[in-house]
Design an enzyme around this catalytic site. Structure first.
Site, short mmCIF file in Angstrom:
data_model
loop_
_atom_site.label_atom_id
_atom_site.label_comp_id
_atom_site.label_asym_id
_atom_site.label_seq_id
_atom_site.Cartn_x
_atom_site.Cartn_y
_atom_site.Cartn_z
CB SER A 114 -0.96 0.01 1.18
OG SER A 114 -1.98 -0.92 0.94
CE LYS A 149 -4.46 0.69 -1.11
NZ LYS A 149 -3.75 -0.55 -0.85
CE1 TYR A 179 -4.58 -1.82 -4.86
CE2 TYR A 179 -4.92 -4.19 -4.64
CZ TYR A 179 -4.72 -2.95 -4.06
OH TYR A 179 -4.64 -2.84 -2.70
CE1 TYR A 209 -4.72 1.91 4.38
CE2 TYR A 209 -3.21 0.76 5.84
CZ TYR A 209 -3.60 1.12 4.58
OH TYR A 209 -2.87 0.70 3.53
CB VAL A 267 0.46 -5.72 4.45
CG1 VAL A 267 -0.80 -5.17 5.08
CG2 VAL A 267 0.28 -6.03 2.99
N1 GLN Z 1 -1.81 -5.56 -1.79
C1 GLN Z 1 -2.36 -5.38 -0.50
C2 GLN Z 1 -3.86 -5.59 -0.50
O1 GLN Z 1 -4.52 -5.18 -1.40
C3 GLN Z 1 -2.04 -4.00 0.01
C4 GLN Z 1 -2.57 -3.76 1.41
C5 GLN Z 1 -1.65 -2.99 2.31
O2 GLN Z 1 -0.44 -2.92 2.10
N2 GLN Z 1 -2.19 -2.44 3.39
O3 GLN Z 1 -4.40 -6.20 0.39
#
Ligand code: GLN
Length: 312
Positions: free
Chosen positions: A69, A72, A195, A247, A265
């Site tokens: 993420s 993003k 994605y 978040y 993550v």
């Molecule tokens: N690729 C992960 C997902 O879509 C990204 C989520 C994250 O890093 N918080 O679940």
């Protein structure tokens, strides 16, 4: 613009924090993407890149990890560049959710837009806005944008990408809902494929700090000198990172750290000190909100010691 810091001070403080956080054994690698569960728990790196292009890095600075993420904000900035803010925000909102990154209740009640581009639903929606006639073309557009921000080429981790693609039932569920509400106009599997691929682009903490430094430098890459984003695109991106990047702990982060930031993550976290530097780190042991323990603590500590909050 506030206080300026000497290179010696930045380097010294970063090193001290690196050493103290190395002892932090809290957390575990993410397991819901099976390939990420194999991460080496000992890996830890911290990097800082100034708007002048100076680089300081400690620990496993050669180790690559998938962006997850942390991509993003950069993805959102490309959507802005491609479609302009009015169109982008007809598809995705600007409100924090107070929910987890993969929440299923991620769509606004009346408009059915995802709340913001920093959560999965919003990033899947922004992925669908990237220009290209095929999934390959769209992915290459994103990869090229990230490469311009990093000032070097970035490779795909094929294993992590395929591992996520095979198990992403939750992201599929969110996408079907967006398709039902016409927020997602493109093909679901094709959009998800792009994605997942952009989530699996590989960086080091220096690369991520360099991308962050480009944001700190109003869109001009500190080493190549290229204006990759306009100052307006950067300020929109940073605003959303500030309110939504962490978040359901975005409020706590704003209160205690006071910097726009984003986590992934894989164990990556980066933050931006506007006008000064970008800071990033990697350690795969994450908490229940998906933030790396060591790196979040390190950035929090660094901000406290140097009084970095944008409101300080
Ligand atoms: N690729 C992960 C997902 O879509 C990204 C989520 C994250 O890093 N918080 O679940």
């Amino acid at each position: 613009m506030g206080q300026s810091f000497s290179s010696t001070l930045l380097k010294q403080e970063l090193e001290k924090i690196f050493v103290s956080q190395q002892k932090n054994q809290q957390g575990h690698p993410a397991t819901y993407i099976p390939e990420l569960a194999k991460a080496n728990r000992d890996h830890f790196s911290l990097a800082l890149v100034t708007t002048q292009g100076e680089v300081f890095a400690f620990g496993d600075k050669e180790v690559h990890f998938t962006m997850q993420s942390t991509s993003k904000p950069f993805l959102y900035s490309l959507a802005l560049k491609t479609k302009g803010p009015a169109f982008v925000h007809s598809k995705v909102g600007v409100e924090p959710t107070g929910e987890a990154f993969n929440s299923i209740i991620e769509l606004e009640e009346k408009s059915h837009r995802p709340f913001n581009p920093m959560i999965n639903s919003g990033a899947i929606a922004t992925t669908s806005l990237i220009a290209g006639d095929s999934t390959d073309e769209k992915f290459i557009a994103i990869q090229s944008h990230f490469q311009e921000l990093a000032g070097k080429s970035l490779e795909l981790d094929e294993k992590v990408y395929l591992s996520e693609k095979a198990t992403a039932h939750r992201n599929r569920a969110i996408s079907y809902l967006m398709k039902y509400f016409n927020v997602l106009e493109e093909d679901i599997e094709e959009t998800l494929d792009v994605y997942f691929r952009q989530c699996s682009l590989l960086v080091t903490s220096v690369d991520l700090a360099m991308m962050a430094a480009t944001l700190a430098n109003k869109g001009r890459q500190p080493q190549t000198g290229k204006q990759v984003l306009s100052p307006e695109e950067v300020s929109r991106t940073l605003s959303l990172m500030f309110t939504c990047g962490m978040y359901d702990s975005a409020g706590e982060w704003a209160f205690n750290v006071g910097l726009p930031a984003k986590s992934g993550v894989s164990g990556a976290v980066f933050a931006v000190v506007p006008g000064k530097f970008g800071i990033a780190g990697f350690s795969p042991n994450i908490d229940d909100k998906g933030h790396s323990y060591r790196v979040s603590e390190a950035i929090k500590e660094f901000s406290k010691i140097l009084n970095l909050s944008i409101f300080s």
